[in-house]
Design a protein around this motif. Structure first.
Motif, PDB file in Angstrom:
ATOM      1  N   TYR A  49       0.921   4.202  -2.815  1.00  0.00           N
ATOM      2  CA  TYR A  49       0.720   5.611  -2.486  1.00  0.00           C
ATOM      3  C   TYR A  49       1.874   6.461  -2.997  1.00  0.00           C
ATOM      4  CZ  TYR A  49      -3.099   4.394   0.740  1.00  0.00           C
ATOM      5  OH  TYR A  49      -4.276   3.953   1.282  1.00  0.00           O
ATOM      6  N   ALA A  92      -5.521   2.288  -1.368  1.00  0.00           N
ATOM      7  CA  ALA A  92      -6.565   2.227  -0.342  1.00  0.00           C
ATOM      8  C   ALA A  92      -7.147   0.827  -0.232  1.00  0.00           C
ATOM      9  CB  ALA A  92      -7.665   3.238  -0.663  1.00  0.00           C
ATOM     10  N   ALA A 128      -0.196   9.720   2.917  1.00  0.00           N
ATOM     11  CA  ALA A 128      -0.617   8.335   3.129  1.00  0.00           C
ATOM     12  C   ALA A 128       0.580   7.393   3.069  1.00  0.00           C
ATOM     13  CB  ALA A 128      -1.660   7.938   2.087  1.00  0.00           C
ATOM     14  N   GLN A 163      -4.575  -1.368   1.507  1.00  0.00           N
ATOM     15  CA  GLN A 163      -4.513  -1.048   2.933  1.00  0.00           C
ATOM     16  C   GLN A 163      -5.749  -1.563   3.666  1.00  0.00           C
ATOM     17  OE1 GLN A 163      -3.819   3.078   3.777  1.00  0.00           O
ATOM     18  NE2 GLN A 163      -2.984   2.654   5.799  1.00  0.00           N
ATOM     19  N   THR A 164      -6.899  -1.542   2.998  1.00  0.00           N
ATOM     20  CA  THR A 164      -8.101  -2.133   3.585  1.00  0.00           C
ATOM     21  C   THR A 164      -7.881  -3.616   3.856  1.00  0.00           C
ATOM     22  OG1 THR A 164      -9.497  -0.566   2.370  1.00  0.00           O
ATOM     23  CG2 THR A 164     -10.564  -2.540   3.241  1.00  0.00           C
ATOM     24  N   THR A 188       1.564   5.128   6.249  1.00  0.00           N
ATOM     25  CA  THR A 188       1.515   3.673   6.087  1.00  0.00           C
ATOM     26  C   THR A 188       2.888   3.049   6.278  1.00  0.00           C
ATOM     27  OG1 THR A 188      -0.280   3.969   4.486  1.00  0.00           O
ATOM     28  CG2 THR A 188       0.763   1.811   4.556  1.00  0.00           C
ATOM     29  N   VAL A 213      -7.626   9.275   2.314  1.00  0.00           N
ATOM     30  CA  VAL A 213      -7.574   8.838   0.914  1.00  0.00           C
ATOM     31  C   VAL A 213      -8.982   8.486   0.424  1.00  0.00           C
ATOM     32  CG1 VAL A 213      -6.773   7.011  -0.635  1.00  0.00           C
ATOM     33  CG2 VAL A 213      -5.184   8.046   0.991  1.00  0.00           C
ATOM     34  N   VAL A 214      -9.723   7.763   1.246  1.00  0.00           N
ATOM     35  CA  VAL A 214     -11.083   7.360   0.866  1.00  0.00           C
ATOM     36  C   VAL A 214     -11.959   8.592   0.658  1.00  0.00           C
ATOM     37  CG1 VAL A 214     -13.167   6.164   1.647  1.00  0.00           C
ATOM     38  CG2 VAL A 214     -10.921   5.106   1.993  1.00  0.00           C
ATOM     39  N   ALA A 246       0.834  -1.203   0.000  1.00  0.00           N
ATOM     40  CA  ALA A 246       0.000   0.000   0.000  1.00  0.00           C
ATOM     41  C   ALA A 246       0.871   1.255   0.000  1.00  0.00           C
ATOM     42  CB  ALA A 246      -0.926   0.004   1.215  1.00  0.00           C
ATOM     43  N   TRP A 248      -5.553   6.561   5.702  1.00  0.00           N
ATOM     44  CA  TRP A 248      -6.364   5.700   4.828  1.00  0.00           C
ATOM     45  C   TRP A 248      -7.745   6.308   4.611  1.00  0.00           C
ATOM     46  CZ3 TRP A 248     -10.293   2.351   7.224  1.00  0.00           C
ATOM     47  CH2 TRP A 248     -10.968   1.547   6.299  1.00  0.00           C
TER      48      TRP A 248
END
Length: 270
Positions: free
Chosen positions: A20, A50, A107, A53-54, A111, A84-85, A16, A81
């Motif tokens: 990014y 994203a 991000a 990372q989810t 991260t 970003v969403v 992730a 995160w």
């Protein structure tokens, strides 16, 4: 054994972070050249980051025992995160090309920082049940929404100043229109303030479950209460006091700076 899931979490976090970083670099190139296709690819990279990372956060729950998300580094990663969403969702309705580089680079730092120096995921001895996780998710979501508003406020002030001086900001760098930035500054508080309020309430419940007190007067709690009161005033001014767009932009930027200090700075100091 949780070695497999542990390795998966670290690998997904690094993946992730790489996405990014690539999205941030691609967005800078897409804006500077300019190259719309490269910029579109950067947005896709941001979305992929994203998603990965989810998956990393989902994999955390497969660890035995489950780790605590209340660690500051992971809380910041959750905030990034969610930022970003929010940016991706706002980008579906508004043209926000200038948002991609700073959001992507922040991000990446959050991260990558969550796993830097940690070959294995740190496991909390006592997760405290669902309340701490709810507190982190809700407070981080509120912080992320206000962070997007703060970024919109910064861009609004820069663009407004450039227009007053009748010149383009940073040469050919295309920023969103003042109208689009003001719309972001209207939508973000509507999302952020209820989430921040719920984050404060669940934080008090968590403290009560852990110590039997809703309030201990710690530095973090004090600054968080001040931040909530400040945003209550800013939201009231924005939607009830007919605050101008420029004043709202400056307030969003200053409010987020204080909120970030309240959550991160005071949290570290305490």
């Amino acid at each position: 054994s949780s070695l497999g899931p542990r390795f998966s979490v670290v690998a997904l976090q690094y993946m992730a972070a790489a996405l990014y970083l690539a999205a941030g670099v691609g967005a800078v190139l897409g804006l500077a050249l300019p190259a719309p296709s490269v910029l579109r690819g950067a947005r896709v990279g941001l979305a992929l980051g994203a998603i990965v990372q989810t998956a990393a956060f989902a994999t955390l729950h497969r660890l035995t025992p489950a780790p605590s998300l209340t660690d500051l580094a992971y809380a910041v990663a959750v905030m990034a995160w969610l930022a970003v969403v929010f940016t991706l969702l706002l980008g579906l309705r508004l043209r926000l090309p200038g948002f991609v580089p700073p959001v992507a680079f922040l991000a990446f730092l959050a991260t990558f920082g969550a796993t830097l120096g940690r070959p294995e995921i740190a496991v909390g001895a006592d997760s405290g049940g669902p309340i701490p996780h709810a507190h982190i998710l809700l407070a981080s979501a509120g912080l992320a929404a206000f962070g997007v508003a703060g970024l919109a406020g910064l861009f609004f002030l820069l663009e407004h100043r450039a227009l007053k001086r009748r010149r383009k900001l940073a040469g050919r760098l295309p920023l969103p229109s003042l109208e689009a930035l003001d719309r972001v500054n209207r939508v973000a508080p509507v999302l952020g303030f209820p989430l921040l309020t719920l984050g404060v309430l669940t934080g008090a419940l968590w403290l009560d479950a852990r110590s039997g007190e809703l309030w201990t007067g710690s530095l973090h709690e004090t600054f968080m209460a001040f931040a909530w009161a400040i945003y209550l005033g800013l939201v009231s001014l924005r939607f009830g006091g007919r605050q101008g767009a420029r004043q709202a932009a400056a307030s969003a930027l200053a409010g987020f700076a204080f909120l970030l200090f309240a959550v991160v700075g005071a949290g570290v100091a305490s």
